[in-house]
Design a protein around this motif. Structure first.
Motif, PDB file in Angstrom:
ATOM      1  N   ALA A  96     -18.577  -5.776   0.309  1.00  0.00           N
ATOM      2  CA  ALA A  96     -18.847  -6.843  -0.668  1.00  0.00           C
ATOM      3  C   ALA A  96     -17.966  -6.671  -1.897  1.00  0.00           C
ATOM      4  CB  ALA A  96     -20.320  -6.803  -1.064  1.00  0.00           C
ATOM      5  N   ALA A  97     -17.707  -7.775  -2.574  1.00  0.00           N
ATOM      6  CA  ALA A  97     -16.872  -7.728  -3.783  1.00  0.00           C
ATOM      7  C   ALA A  97     -17.452  -6.730  -4.773  1.00  0.00           C
ATOM      8  CB  ALA A  97     -16.805  -9.116  -4.407  1.00  0.00           C
ATOM      9  N   GLY A  98     -16.585  -5.872  -5.267  1.00  0.00           N
ATOM     10  CA  GLY A  98     -17.022  -4.872  -6.238  1.00  0.00           C
ATOM     11  C   GLY A  98     -17.404  -3.529  -5.627  1.00  0.00           C
ATOM     12  N   ASP A  99     -17.545  -3.473  -4.297  1.00  0.00           N
ATOM     13  CA  ASP A  99     -17.880  -2.198  -3.644  1.00  0.00           C
ATOM     14  C   ASP A  99     -16.682  -1.248  -3.684  1.00  0.00           C
ATOM     15  OD1 ASP A  99     -20.373  -3.113  -3.038  1.00  0.00           O
ATOM     16  OD2 ASP A  99     -20.001  -3.429  -0.900  1.00  0.00           O
ATOM     17  N   TYR A 100     -16.973   0.019  -3.785  1.00  0.00           N
ATOM     18  CA  TYR A 100     -15.908   1.040  -3.773  1.00  0.00           C
ATOM     19  C   TYR A 100     -15.436   1.309  -2.349  1.00  0.00           C
ATOM     20  CZ  TYR A 100     -17.249   2.267  -8.567  1.00  0.00           C
ATOM     21  OH  TYR A 100     -17.519   2.235  -9.902  1.00  0.00           O
ATOM     22  N   THR A 101     -14.155   1.605  -2.206  1.00  0.00           N
ATOM     23  CA  THR A 101     -13.596   1.975  -0.902  1.00  0.00           C
ATOM     24  C   THR A 101     -12.673   3.187  -1.042  1.00  0.00           C
ATOM     25  OG1 THR A 101     -11.688   0.508  -1.162  1.00  0.00           O
ATOM     26  CG2 THR A 101     -13.619  -0.410  -0.025  1.00  0.00           C
TER      27      THR A 101
END
Lengths: 140, 119
Positions: A96-101
């Motif tokens: 999702a937008a804003g999630d860290y990867t």
């Protein structure tokens, strides 16, 4: 106050594919330390960072994909990838937008299957990061 | 639903009822309870593990055991889609006989694990 992250919102994608039937992902990243000591250090060891290493351990049901499922790796794909130490670009984290990867390249090391007389068979897949990780945020 | 699938299967050989409160029925009969647990993967539910308890009741032990064998035969043969539930496999777990003083009936409790694709 920040938000806790649900386990099922963190996943591992290898190339364009996910591992079919994944029930658990374990990810470990650590810095590689280089030890040094000079006379000027007065007997106190010094440590410098010399890159990082990371590994994955994925637990999944042993599953056979449906013909239409092109975006997943099933047990036979995993066996072949491990036997050949295949490499793939990975993205680990949320979608999702804003999630860290965390992304990079990973090598398949091994898969160990467990099949008893009562339960569905499971497999544990080990991968190791090759090169350096890239830390990102979805949509950033 | 899996409960309906088990009941309709068992009904082929004996009257069967879900275990909901007291059951008033002519013996021999079967009372059935199913507990359902999903198999979770990170991409969602990929099936269900159902523990089915089938209780065979009658005043005579020999009738209970004969009906139990018939029930075991039909339950073990559950396959395909039954009452909209897609059965993956059936595994016998155990059975246990007892005598109920209050009703003066023999009881055989048979347990199965039934894995299904859907509820």
């Amino acid at each position: 106050m920040g938000n806790k992250v649900l386990g099922y919102n963190i996943g591992l994608k290898l190339g364009t594919k996910k591992i079919l039937g994944t029930t658990q992902d374990n990810f470990k990243i650590e810095g590689v330390r280089k030890e040094s000591i000079m006379k000027a250090d007065a007997g106190i060891k010094q440590y410098d960072n010399d890159g990082s290493r990371a590994s994955f351990s994925v637990t999944a049901f042993v599953m056979k994909k449906a013909v239409a499922e092109a975006d997943v790796m099933d047990i036979q794909d995993i066996r072949q990838a491990c036997a050949q130490n295949s490499q793939a670009a990975f993205v680990y984290g949320g979608e999702a937008a804003g999630d860290y990867t965390v992304s990079g390249n990973a090598m398949f090391l091994s898969c160990a299957e467990t099949s008893d007389s009562e339960n569905y068979a499971t497999v544990t897949i080990e991968l190791e990061m090759i090169g350096d990780p890239v830390f990102g945020t979805v949509g950033a | 639903m899996i409960l309906q699938a088990v009941i309709s299967t068992v009904k082929k050989v004996i009257d069967a009822y879900p275990i909901i409160g007291d059951i008033e029925a002519v013996t021999p009969f079967a009372a059935i309870d199913v507990k359902q647990k999903p198999f979770f993967t990170k991409n969602g539910i990929c099936g269900y593990s159902n523990t089915a308890e089938i209780i065979i009741v009658h005043q005579g032990l020999s009738v209970v055991m004969q009906k139990s064998e018939e029930v075991k035969t039909v339950v073990a043969a559950m396959a395909g889609t039954i009452d909209q539930t897609e059965i993956e496999n059936v595994r016998f777990i155990e059975e246990e006989q007892s005598f109920d003083e209050k009703s003066q009936c023999y009881i055989n409790l048979i347990q199965y694990q039934i894995n299904s694709k859907n509820q």
